[in-house]
Design a protein around this motif. Structure first.
Motif, PDB file in Angstrom:
ATOM      1  N   THR A 427     -16.071  33.257  59.734  1.00  0.00           N
ATOM      2  CA  THR A 427     -14.648  32.916  59.714  1.00  0.00           C
ATOM      3  C   THR A 427     -14.464  31.461  59.300  1.00  0.00           C
ATOM      4  O   THR A 427     -15.117  30.568  59.847  1.00  0.00           O
ATOM      5  CB  THR A 427     -14.022  33.107  61.106  1.00  0.00           C
ATOM      6  N   VAL A 428     -13.561  31.247  58.324  1.00  0.00           N
ATOM      7  CA  VAL A 428     -13.070  29.905  58.003  1.00  0.00           C
ATOM      8  C   VAL A 428     -11.557  29.964  58.119  1.00  0.00           C
ATOM      9  O   VAL A 428     -10.889  30.638  57.332  1.00  0.00           O
ATOM     10  CB  VAL A 428     -13.477  29.464  56.588  1.00  0.00           C
ATOM     11  N   ALA A 429     -10.993  29.278  59.106  1.00  0.00           N
ATOM     12  CA  ALA A 429      -9.545  29.348  59.297  1.00  0.00           C
ATOM     13  C   ALA A 429      -8.790  28.557  58.243  1.00  0.00           C
ATOM     14  O   ALA A 429      -7.716  28.967  57.805  1.00  0.00           O
ATOM     15  CB  ALA A 429      -9.174  28.856  60.693  1.00  0.00           C
ATOM     16  N   GLY A 430      -9.334  27.418  57.807  1.00  0.00           N
ATOM     17  CA  GLY A 430      -8.635  26.624  56.813  1.00  0.00           C
ATOM     18  C   GLY A 430      -9.473  25.439  56.400  1.00  0.00           C
ATOM     19  O   GLY A 430     -10.699  25.439  56.491  1.00  0.00           O
ATOM     20  N   GLY A 431      -8.783  24.399  55.903  1.00  0.00           N
ATOM     21  CA  GLY A 431      -9.493  23.216  55.457  1.00  0.00           C
ATOM     22  C   GLY A 431      -9.932  23.325  54.011  1.00  0.00           C
ATOM     23  O   GLY A 431      -9.449  24.161  53.244  1.00  0.00           O
ATOM     24  N   GLY A 432     -10.892  22.466  53.614  1.00  0.00           N
ATOM     25  CA  GLY A 432     -11.356  22.449  52.234  1.00  0.00           C
ATOM     26  C   GLY A 432     -12.851  22.269  52.134  1.00  0.00           C
ATOM     27  O   GLY A 432     -13.453  21.468  52.850  1.00  0.00           O
ATOM     28  N   GLY A 433     -13.462  23.007  51.210  1.00  0.00           N
ATOM     29  CA  GLY A 433     -14.888  22.867  50.957  1.00  0.00           C
ATOM     30  C   GLY A 433     -15.782  23.282  52.096  1.00  0.00           C
ATOM     31  O   GLY A 433     -16.939  22.862  52.171  1.00  0.00           O
ATOM     32  N   ASN A 434     -15.293  24.108  53.000  1.00  0.00           N
ATOM     33  CA  ASN A 434     -16.098  24.580  54.126  1.00  0.00           C
ATOM     34  C   ASN A 434     -16.870  25.841  53.744  1.00  0.00           C
ATOM     35  O   ASN A 434     -16.389  26.672  52.973  1.00  0.00           O
ATOM     36  CB  ASN A 434     -15.200  24.876  55.322  1.00  0.00           C
ATOM     37  N   VAL A 435     -18.075  25.999  54.335  1.00  0.00           N
ATOM     38  CA  VAL A 435     -18.944  27.131  54.016  1.00  0.00           C
ATOM     39  C   VAL A 435     -19.484  27.735  55.305  1.00  0.00           C
ATOM     40  O   VAL A 435     -20.019  27.020  56.154  1.00  0.00           O
ATOM     41  CB  VAL A 435     -20.120  26.710  53.113  1.00  0.00           C
ATOM     42  N   VAL A 436     -19.331  29.050  55.445  1.00  0.00           N
ATOM     43  CA  VAL A 436     -19.952  29.786  56.548  1.00  0.00           C
ATOM     44  C   VAL A 436     -20.959  30.755  55.944  1.00  0.00           C
ATOM     45  O   VAL A 436     -20.588  31.679  55.221  1.00  0.00           O
ATOM     46  CB  VAL A 436     -18.910  30.559  57.384  1.00  0.00           C
ATOM     47  N   GLY A 438     -23.792  31.791  58.051  1.00  0.00           N
ATOM     48  CA  GLY A 438     -24.393  32.521  59.160  1.00  0.00           C
ATOM     49  C   GLY A 438     -23.491  33.622  59.672  1.00  0.00           C
ATOM     50  O   GLY A 438     -22.265  33.498  59.682  1.00  0.00           O
ATOM     51  N   ALA A 439     -24.101  34.720  60.095  1.00  0.00           N
ATOM     52  CA  ALA A 439     -23.328  35.826  60.660  1.00  0.00           C
ATOM     53  C   ALA A 439     -22.547  35.348  61.881  1.00  0.00           C
ATOM     54  O   ALA A 439     -23.056  34.598  62.712  1.00  0.00           O
ATOM     55  CB  ALA A 439     -24.250  36.979  61.045  1.00  0.00           C
ATOM     56  N   CYS A 440     -21.288  35.757  61.969  1.00  0.00           N
ATOM     57  CA  CYS A 440     -20.394  35.397  63.083  1.00  0.00           C
ATOM     58  C   CYS A 440     -20.100  33.907  63.159  1.00  0.00           C
ATOM     59  O   CYS A 440     -19.590  33.424  64.166  1.00  0.00           O
ATOM     60  CB  CYS A 440     -20.945  35.876  64.422  1.00  0.00           C
ATOM     61  N   GLY A 441     -20.424  33.153  62.105  1.00  0.00           N
ATOM     62  CA  GLY A 441     -20.109  31.733  62.086  1.00  0.00           C
ATOM     63  C   GLY A 441     -18.621  31.506  61.922  1.00  0.00           C
ATOM     64  O   GLY A 441     -17.904  32.319  61.352  1.00  0.00           O
ATOM     65  N   THR A 442     -18.143  30.339  62.423  1.00  0.00           N
ATOM     66  CA  THR A 442     -16.715  30.033  62.376  1.00  0.00           C
ATOM     67  C   THR A 442     -16.493  28.569  62.039  1.00  0.00           C
ATOM     68  O   THR A 442     -17.138  27.689  62.614  1.00  0.00           O
ATOM     69  CB  THR A 442     -16.045  30.328  63.734  1.00  0.00           C
ATOM     70  N   ILE A 443     -15.557  28.322  61.101  1.00  0.00           N
ATOM     71  CA  ILE A 443     -15.056  26.974  60.844  1.00  0.00           C
ATOM     72  C   ILE A 443     -13.543  27.050  60.922  1.00  0.00           C
ATOM     73  O   ILE A 443     -12.909  27.790  60.158  1.00  0.00           O
ATOM     74  CB  ILE A 443     -15.496  26.440  59.469  1.00  0.00           C
ATOM     75  N   VAL A 444     -12.948  26.287  61.838  1.00  0.00           N
ATOM     76  CA  VAL A 444     -11.502  26.351  62.008  1.00  0.00           C
ATOM     77  C   VAL A 444     -10.783  25.567  60.916  1.00  0.00           C
ATOM     78  O   VAL A 444      -9.777  26.018  60.362  1.00  0.00           O
ATOM     79  CB  VAL A 444     -11.092  25.832  63.397  1.00  0.00           C
ATOM     80  N   PHE A 457     -20.200  27.459  65.237  1.00  0.00           N
ATOM     81  CA  PHE A 457     -18.760  27.175  65.253  1.00  0.00           C
ATOM     82  C   PHE A 457     -18.516  25.724  64.878  1.00  0.00           C
ATOM     83  O   PHE A 457     -19.155  24.820  65.420  1.00  0.00           O
ATOM     84  CB  PHE A 457     -18.181  27.450  66.641  1.00  0.00           C
ATOM     85  N   ILE A 458     -17.562  25.504  63.945  1.00  0.00           N
ATOM     86  CA  ILE A 458     -17.105  24.160  63.602  1.00  0.00           C
ATOM     87  C   ILE A 458     -15.591  24.164  63.711  1.00  0.00           C
ATOM     88  O   ILE A 458     -14.910  24.942  63.028  1.00  0.00           O
ATOM     89  CB  ILE A 458     -17.543  23.758  62.187  1.00  0.00           C
ATOM     90  N   GLY A 459     -15.058  23.296  64.577  1.00  0.00           N
ATOM     91  CA  GLY A 459     -13.622  23.317  64.814  1.00  0.00           C
ATOM     92  C   GLY A 459     -12.812  22.624  63.733  1.00  0.00           C
ATOM     93  O   GLY A 459     -11.843  23.158  63.222  1.00  0.00           O
ATOM     94  N   GLY A 460     -13.180  21.414  63.362  1.00  0.00           N
ATOM     95  CA  GLY A 460     -12.399  20.682  62.373  1.00  0.00           C
ATOM     96  C   GLY A 460     -13.162  19.462  61.918  1.00  0.00           C
ATOM     97  O   GLY A 460     -14.384  19.389  62.002  1.00  0.00           O
ATOM     98  N   GLY A 461     -12.420  18.481  61.414  1.00  0.00           N
ATOM     99  CA  GLY A 461     -13.091  17.293  60.910  1.00  0.00           C
ATOM    100  C   GLY A 461     -13.650  17.514  59.523  1.00  0.00           C
ATOM    101  O   GLY A 461     -13.137  18.317  58.736  1.00  0.00           O
ATOM    102  N   GLY A 462     -14.754  16.804  59.195  1.00  0.00           N
ATOM    103  CA  GLY A 462     -15.284  16.919  57.846  1.00  0.00           C
ATOM    104  C   GLY A 462     -16.772  16.723  57.767  1.00  0.00           C
ATOM    105  O   GLY A 462     -17.387  15.998  58.553  1.00  0.00           O
ATOM    106  N   THR A 474     -22.225  24.588  68.055  1.00  0.00           N
ATOM    107  CA  THR A 474     -20.800  24.274  67.952  1.00  0.00           C
ATOM    108  C   THR A 474     -20.593  22.817  67.566  1.00  0.00           C
ATOM    109  O   THR A 474     -21.225  21.919  68.133  1.00  0.00           O
ATOM    110  CB  THR A 474     -20.089  24.524  69.293  1.00  0.00           C
ATOM    111  N   ILE A 475     -19.673  22.602  66.598  1.00  0.00           N
ATOM    112  CA  ILE A 475     -19.165  21.265  66.287  1.00  0.00           C
ATOM    113  C   ILE A 475     -17.652  21.364  66.376  1.00  0.00           C
ATOM    114  O   ILE A 475     -17.010  22.038  65.565  1.00  0.00           O
ATOM    115  CB  ILE A 475     -19.588  20.789  64.886  1.00  0.00           C
ATOM    116  N   ALA A 476     -17.060  20.699  67.379  1.00  0.00           N
ATOM    117  CA  ALA A 476     -15.629  20.852  67.605  1.00  0.00           C
ATOM    118  C   ALA A 476     -14.802  20.073  66.598  1.00  0.00           C
ATOM    119  O   ALA A 476     -13.750  20.538  66.162  1.00  0.00           O
ATOM    120  CB  ALA A 476     -15.266  20.425  69.022  1.00  0.00           C
ATOM    121  N   GLY A 477     -15.239  18.887  66.207  1.00  0.00           N
ATOM    122  CA  GLY A 477     -14.452  18.096  65.274  1.00  0.00           C
ATOM    123  C   GLY A 477     -15.203  16.853  64.852  1.00  0.00           C
ATOM    124  O   GLY A 477     -16.431  16.783  64.904  1.00  0.00           O
TER     125      GLY A 477
END
Length: 798
Positions: A427-436, A438-444, A457-462, A474-477
């Motif tokens: 899952t990539v919720a939004g942002g730019g240039g993000n890559v998932v 891994g299975a079940c990986g998430t970037i918010v 899991f990556i919440g935000g930031g860059g 997990t990386i929250a931001g």
């Protein structure tokens, strides 16, 4: 007086003709014979005054009567021969009738020409109602009126109009000009140059309309043709329905070639598929069975049961496909759907494109709602909108954004720019240039981040990275965070790295913090450039701190380091733990080098042996096990279990020795104590110096309570106070004073006073002696002094 007629007597028959009959003529009542009335009524010819001679005033049943005035008949008119009325008429047929007009011919049996000019009813039971130059030549044919009409078919009818021809059996033309009803029971209702040549066909009006198919219908318009059986063209221009049951409602130059197909209107439309349908529009083609085009321009519906609602240059070529509208859309796969938009393509089975521009959907049951240049080939995948997004994974979904790619099975991208989800369930919720990946990986959200591990899991930031080995990391931001192993966590901050080999590490925030090498279950709360390399460690914050021992804890501060297992640093600066279980609570440049050693605070304090403790101060050092320095400056405890309470430059060098405070004092003997003072030295075991200055104990169990420059150099020697007192004798005692001396030979002696040098062992030396309360009788206690009448005596105990 006259009588009423009702009062006259009844007449009597028979009459003889001479009976008089009253009649009112010229305003008066006149009489005449009955025979004169009868002669007039039977057609007699009379020379009436002022009239043409030989006038027959009334018709006679005995001859051909000729009337020159209007006749009125109140009753029925009946006859058994032909009826001819008018001029130059010819009624040659049996029981033929010409009711009026001129120059007409009724040559058929029971034929009728009701009126008109030069009309002809030439076959049996034919009828011409009126008009001019009409010919009813078919059996039971009828022409109601009009001009130059021909009804040549049996039972044919021409109702009116000009130059119309009904040549088919039972054919009919209701009016118009130069229409032809050729087919059996064909009909032309009106119009001009129309032809109805099919059996039971109908052409209702218009110009040059043809109904040539069996039971076909051409309603009107211009140059229309209903050629197929049961075909219908309601109106329009140059429309042609060539197939059976075909239908054209109107429009221009439409063609229906498919069985039971229909084109309601529009222009240049072609419905060639069986039961195909075109509602209207321009240059549309429905070529497959059950295909539909509602309207628009240059659309093609070529798939079985395909549908195009409208728009321009759209193509629905797959079975059961739908294009709602738009421009240049292509619905190619079976059961696909395109709602509208421009240049969209749905080629996968059951694929859907709602609208937008340049979207391409090749996946089975995939959905692209809208947007521009989106594409996908994943089964049951979804793209909501945006631009240049693509899905390749089954059940993958992209909500919107630009240049996003979801190629993993059931992966999801909410929006943003240039995001990619290649791992299953990523899952990539939004942002730019993000890559998932891994299975079940998430970037918010955020930018430039990569979640490469399962469940990461990556919440935000860059510019974050959850490495492929960081399952459930997990990386929250924050910015440039990194997790490398299972269960690692980075909350935020900049350039923080949880990359220990065994995972479950945590960095809450800060800058340039790292958990590396063998770190597992370790924690960094925040701060800057902090590092931990071992398992189970805690680093709260601060700057440039390091934890290199397992289960070490460092709360904060600057450039502190724990290099042994289970170490603790509370804060401060440049503190160091080298011994296992060592503690540095704070301060600066302190070092707990021994196992279980403690430095509470201060500056440059060192514990070098196990279980040592420095409470605070500066430049203090413990070198023996269990040594303690509570505080002060430049103190040393190295005897093992030794203690320095405070002061400066003091040393507790003996085992379990103590320096309570002061300065430059030394407890060198084991179990020796210097409570305070300055420059005191307890050099032998079990000695004690209470305070003062420059006091020395050399003998075991010796003590100097205070004073200055005193020396207890023998075993059990004690100097209570004073100055420059010296005991060399064992068990010697100098209470106070100054410059007293007990030499080695005078053991067990005591000095009370000043400037006394002992002369004997086992003796009290004093310069002056005051005795109070001396007994005046012998106490019978050996050695007790008593006053015998002013003389001092010593009791012998007898």
């Amino acid at each position: 007086m006259g009588k009423k007629i009702s009062q006259l007597n009844a007449n009597e028959l028979p009459y003889d003709g001479h009976e008089l009959v009253a009649i009112v003529e010229a305003g008066e009542t006149r009489g005449g014979t009955l025979s004169s009335f009868m002669n007039y009524l039977t057609g007699g010819v009379y020379d009436a005054a002022g009239a043409t001679p030989g006038v027959q005033p009334i018709a006679s049943p005995l001859k051909n009567n000729f009337f020159i005035t209007t006749q009125s008949i109140a009753g029925d008119l009946s006859g058994t021969g032909r009826l001819i009325i008018g001029t130059s008429q010819s009624a040659a047929g049996t029981l033929a009738t010409i009711a009026g007009g001129t120059g007409s011919t009724a040559s058929g049996n029971c034929s009728i020409v009701a009126g008109g000019q030069t009309n002809t009813a030439s076959d049996s039971f034919t009828v011409v109602g009126g008009g001019k130059s009409n010919t009813a030549s078919g059996y039971n044919a009828t022409i109601a009126g009009g001009c130059n009409g021909t009804s040549s078919g049996n039972y044919a009818t021409v109702a009116g109009g000009e130059s119309n021809t009904a040549s088919g059996t039972g054919a009919s033309i209701l009016g118009g000009v130069k229409n032809r009803a050729v087919g059996c029971c064909a009909s032309v209702v009106g119009g001009c140059y129309n032809i109805s040549s099919g059996c039971l066909s109908i052409a209702t009006g218009g110009w040059a309309v043809s109904a040539t198919g069996h039971e076909s219908f051409a309603g009107g318009g211009h140059l229309n043709g209903a050629c197929g059986s049961h075909s219908t063209v309601v109106g329009g221009l140059s429309n042609v329905a060539t197939a059976s049951n075909a239908f054209i409602g109107g429009g221009g130059q439409n063609a229906v070639h498919g069985l039971s197909a229909a084109a309601v209107g529009g222009r240049l439309n072609i419905a060639s598929g069986t039961t195909s349908f075109i509602g209207g529009g321009d240059s549309n083609k429905a070529t497959a069975a059950c295909s539909v085009i509602v309207g628009g321009r240059s659309n093609i519906s070529s798939g079985l049961s395909a549908f195009v609602g409208g728009g321009t240059s759209n193509v629905a070529s797959g079975q059961g496909t739908v294009v709602g509208g738009g421009y240049s859309n292509a619905s190619i796969g079976n059961n696909t759907y395109i709602g509208g938009g421009w240049n969209n393509c749905a080629s996968g089975t059951c694929a859907l494109v709602g609208g937008g521009c340049g979207n391409a959907n090749s996946g089975i049951a995939m959905v692209i709602v809208g947007g521009c240049d989106n594409s996908g080939d994943g089964n049951t995948a979804f793209i909501g909108g945006g631009k240049s997004n693509s899905t390749g994974g089954d059940c993958a979904a992209i909500g919107g954004g630009q240049s996003n790619s979801a190629s993993g099975c059931q992966s999801f991208i909410g929006g943003g720019y240039d995001n990619s989800s290649t791992g299953a369930w990523g899952t990539v919720a939004g942002g730019g240039g993000n890559v998932v990946t891994g299975a079940c990986g998430t970037i918010v959200g955020g930018s430039g981040s990569c979640a490469c591990a399962i469940g990461s899991f990556i919440g935000g930031g860059g510019h974050h990275r959850a490495s492929s080995t960081a399952a459930h990391g997990t990386i929250a931001g924050g910015l440039s965070g990194c997790v490398s192993y299972c269960g690692d966590f980075v909350g935020g901050g900049i350039n923080n790295r949880a990359s220990g080999c065994y995972g479950c590490n945590i960095i809450v925030g800060g800058h340039n913090n790292s958990l590396t090498y063998s770190a597992s279950g370790s924690f960094i709360g925040g701060g800057q450039s902090n590092t931990t390399t071992c398992a189970g460690t805690f680093l709260g914050g601060g700057s440039q701190n390091e934890v290199k021992g397992e289960y070490g804890s460092l709360a904060g501060g600057d450039r502190n380091a724990i290099c042994a297992n289970f170490g603790f640093i509370g804060g401060g600066q440049e503190n160091l733990i080298k011994g296992a279980h060592g503690v540095a609570a704070g301060g600066c440049k302190n070092c707990a080098c021994g196992a279980h050693s403690v430095v509470g605070g201060g500056y440059t304090n060192i514990n070098t042996a196990a279980c040592g403790a420095v409470g605070g101060g500066a430049l203090n050092c413990t070198q023996g096990e269990y040594d303690t320095i509570a505080g002060g400056y430049c103190n040393l405890a190295k005897g093992g279990g030794s203690t320095v309470g405070g002061g400066y430059s003091s040393c507790a060098c003996g085992c379990a020795s103590v320096v309570g405070g002061g300065c430059q004092s030394c407890a060198n003997g084991n179990y020796s104590t210097v409570a305070g003072g300055c420059l005191n030295s307890a050099t032998c075991d079990n000695t004690f110096i209470g305070g003062g200055g420059r006091n020395i104990t050399y003998g075991q169990f010796g003590a100097v309570i205070g004073g200055y420059n005193n020396c207890a150099c023998a075993t059990y020697a004690v100097v209570g106070n004073g100055n420059v007192n010296r005991i060399v004798a064992s068990y010697g005692f100098i209470g106070s004073g100054h410059n007293n001396t007990l030499s080695a030979a005078h053991a067990h002696s005591s000095i009370l006073g000043t400037g006394i040098t002992a002369v004997s062992a086992n003796m009290l030396h004093t310069a002056m002696l005051y005795l109070s309360g001396i007994p005046t009788a012998d106490p019978a206690v050996d050695g007790v002094v008593w006053n015998s009448c002013g003389t001092l005596k010593i009791s012998t105990g007898n």
